[in-house]
Design a protein around this motif. Structure first.
Motif, PDB file in Angstrom:
ATOM      1  N   ARG A  24     -11.665  -5.683 -10.274  1.00  0.00           N
ATOM      2  CA  ARG A  24     -10.815  -6.102  -9.149  1.00  0.00           C
ATOM      3  C   ARG A  24      -9.973  -7.317  -9.530  1.00  0.00           C
ATOM      4  O   ARG A  24      -8.798  -7.413  -9.180  1.00  0.00           O
ATOM      5  N   LYS A  27      -7.258  -6.143 -11.784  1.00  0.00           N
ATOM      6  CA  LYS A  27      -6.240  -5.445 -10.987  1.00  0.00           C
ATOM      7  C   LYS A  27      -5.306  -6.462 -10.322  1.00  0.00           C
ATOM      8  O   LYS A  27      -4.086  -6.306 -10.320  1.00  0.00           O
ATOM      9  N   GLU A  31      -1.398  -6.765 -10.872  1.00  0.00           N
ATOM     10  CA  GLU A  31      -0.454  -6.680  -9.749  1.00  0.00           C
ATOM     11  C   GLU A  31       0.511  -7.867  -9.767  1.00  0.00           C
ATOM     12  O   GLU A  31       1.698  -7.718  -9.516  1.00  0.00           O
ATOM     13  N   ASN A 160      -2.763   1.744 -11.181  1.00  0.00           N
ATOM     14  CA  ASN A 160      -3.103   2.993 -10.481  1.00  0.00           C
ATOM     15  C   ASN A 160      -4.440   3.546 -10.936  1.00  0.00           C
ATOM     16  O   ASN A 160      -5.246   3.992 -10.126  1.00  0.00           O
ATOM     17  N   ASP A 163      -7.088   1.357  -9.488  1.00  0.00           N
ATOM     18  CA  ASP A 163      -7.140   1.510  -8.038  1.00  0.00           C
ATOM     19  C   ASP A 163      -7.682   2.878  -7.599  1.00  0.00           C
ATOM     20  O   ASP A 163      -8.472   2.973  -6.658  1.00  0.00           O
TER      21      ASP A 163
END
Lengths: 203, 339
Positions: A24, A27, A31, A160, A163
């Motif tokens: 996480r 990620k 992002e 992606n 996620d």
């Protein structure tokens, strides 16, 4: 759930939870990188539109000047062109921007015209060198855009995958282990209660 | 060839004046969109007799025809001039041969094959021994084979500067300096009134040569010592001593110190619009030639002005033909020509 064997132990659960936290975090970083790449692309596009507006005029003027000089100084152009042997050198320096190394083009050497070119040709040469910095700026922006777009595509794919695949998979495994461990605990508690009951009854 | 009386030649020049293209002819030629269209329009002018029966013409054919007309006209006048005028005219007209000489020298430096000698000559007057230039084994030998009666000290200067700089640009300007200086020397042999008339045009060309020499160090970082070596020691409207002192200043100062006649031309050079500056020079010379025609109707001044107008006309025609084949818009071509 994935077909991968899941060991329903407390240690494995803790490992998976740690892995999920890390993913996480990764990620979130990716992002942020994607956002900064988008910003870099926006900046490059706005630079490009300004440079193109300027360049359109510069190149147009330069071509017209070159044609006028080719017309008026045709003999000189032929006579002096065959003597030119020096070349123009352009350096490429990479500078980090938006997490990517982007090229910067610098004109490091060009033919020396001192005492060399006559009327007409010297003016054309100087105008060309002056326009060259704008032409290089455009080439630099176009190359940066290509690199940024490629990088944003790769980042998007990774985000992606994290996620849609890795995080749900880990979450599912954690849920499975948690429920299995709860089942075990209930079963153990039940067994314990039976044992306690038997002991109290003096069996 | 022995010369004829200058009054006879001036009368002959009078018969050639109507053959020169008029402003309405230039307007007509400038509006041509294709080379064929240009040829059709040229049929309506004095060039008709040279175009008759030529059929469909390529760019090279048209250029060849107008070059031949120019050569014929120049040869006819220069070869018949009395000797005192002829010596001056030969030096003066040899300016047109300098690009051919530089062409041979540049081919020598670049080790390229030379063409036939006649290809290098603009006037066809046999003023320059192009064959000897081609045969010369080195640039030095080629420069040495240039005729002293035409270039005078220009040959020695070109040779010295070539040895020192090894640059063709300095050789080219040294040759121009030699030609202008020699023309001025021969001009002293002709009567005072005619000399003054000729200087009205020659003076402008020398001033612009001196200006171009000065612009090298001023705008392009050329060696300042070239100014001393290449300036023609003659001032018509532009003082050479002034040029010697201002070369290290801001180039824009030139537009303030030059006479109003050269102001527009100088601002073109400063803005690096050399073709427009050259066109402006031809416009000044063309206007000056027309003034000379009115001022000296029976002397050498008239002949000299007509020869100059032939030269400008040839240059204009060449510019239009090249412009049409380059696809330049009419307004751009018209900026380059003088009429």
């Amino acid at each position: 759930m994935s077909s991968e064997y899941v060991l329903p132990t407390k240690i494995y659960l803790m490992e998976l939870k740690q892995k999920l936290t890390t993913i996480r975090f990764a990620k979130k970083i990716l992002e942020r990188k994607r956002d900064s790449l988008r910003e870099a692309i926006k900046k490059s596009l706005s630079n490009l539109s300004e440079v193109i507006k300027f360049l359109k005029q510069t190149i147009h003027n330069w071509v017209v000047d070159a044609l006028l000089i080719a017309n008026r100084y045709k003999d000189s152009l032929e006579n002096y062109a065959r003597l030119q042997k020096d070349s123009t050198v352009i350096d490429v320096i990479y500078i980090p921007e938006g997490g990517v190394l982007l090229p910067k083009l610098r004109l490091s050497a060009y033919p020396d015209i001192k005492d060399k070119l006559p009327e007409g040709l010297r003016a054309l040469f100087v105008k060309f060198i002056e326009s060259l910095s704008t032409i290089l700026k455009t080439a630099e922006i176009l190359a940066s855009l290509e690199l940024l777009l490629r990088e944003i595509e790769v980042t998007n794919r990774i985000v992606n995958t994290l996620d849609k695949v890795l995080i749900p998979d880990l979450q599912e495994k954690i849920n499975y282990i948690s429920s299995t461990l709860s089942e075990f605990m209930i079963s153990e508690l039940t067994s314990l209660r039976v044992l306690i009951g038997m002991r109290e009854r003096g069996d | 060839m022995g010369g004829v009386d200058i009054i006879y030649l001036a009368s002959k020049a009078h018969t050639y004046r109507p053959k020169l293209l008029k402003p309405e002819d230039w307007t007509l030629l400038l509006s041509a969109k294709t080379l064929q269209d240009f040829v059709n329009r040229l049929y309506t002018t004095a060039y008709r007799e040279y175009l008759l029966g030529s059929g469909s013409l390529s760019k090279t054919d048209i250029l060849k025809i107008i070059k031949n007309v120019f050569r014929k006209r120049i040869q006819m006048f220069v070869s018949q001039l009395p000797s005192k005028y002829q010596s001056f005219m030969k030096s003066y007209i040899s300016r047109l041969e300098v690009p051919g000489i530089i062409g041979i020298l540049s081919e020598k430096i670049a080790n390229k094959q030379h063409s036939q000698p006649q290809k290098y000559s603009a006037t066809g007057l046999d003023l320059i021994p192009f064959y000897a230039l081609i045969k010369a084994r080195s640039v030095e030998m080629a420069i040495n084979s240039l005729p002293i009666p035409i270039f005078d000290a220009g040959v020695r200067l070109a040779l010295d500067l070539w040895k020192r700089y090894k640059k063709l640009y300095v050789v080219e300007l040294a040759l121009y300096k030699g030609l202008f200086s020699n023309a001025l020397k021969y001009l002293e042999e002709i009567p005072d009134d005619e000399r003054d008339v000729v200087k009205m045009m020659l003076g402008i060309e020398i001033d612009i040569h001196n200006l171009l020499v000065t612009l090298g160090p001023m705008l392009y970082g050329y060696s300042p010592e070239l100014i001393d070596a290449l300036l023609v020691p003659y001032s018509y409207k532009l003082s050479t001593s002034l040029l010697r002192t201002i070369y290290s200043s801001d180039p824009h100062i030139l537009t303030r110190v030059v006479p109003p006649l050269y102001r527009e031309l100088v601002s073109y050079y400063i803005n690096k619009q050399d073709p427009l500056a050259r066109a402006r020079l031809y416009k000044i010379l063309s206007e000056r030639a027309i003034q000379l025609i009115l001022r000296d109707t029976i002397g050498f001044g008239y002949v000299f002005a007509i020869i100059k107008l032939f030269e400008i006309e040839y240059d204009n025609l060449r510019t239009i033909i090249e412009g049409i084949s380059q696809g330049l818009p009419t307004e751009k071509i018209s900026q380059l020509i003088a009429f």
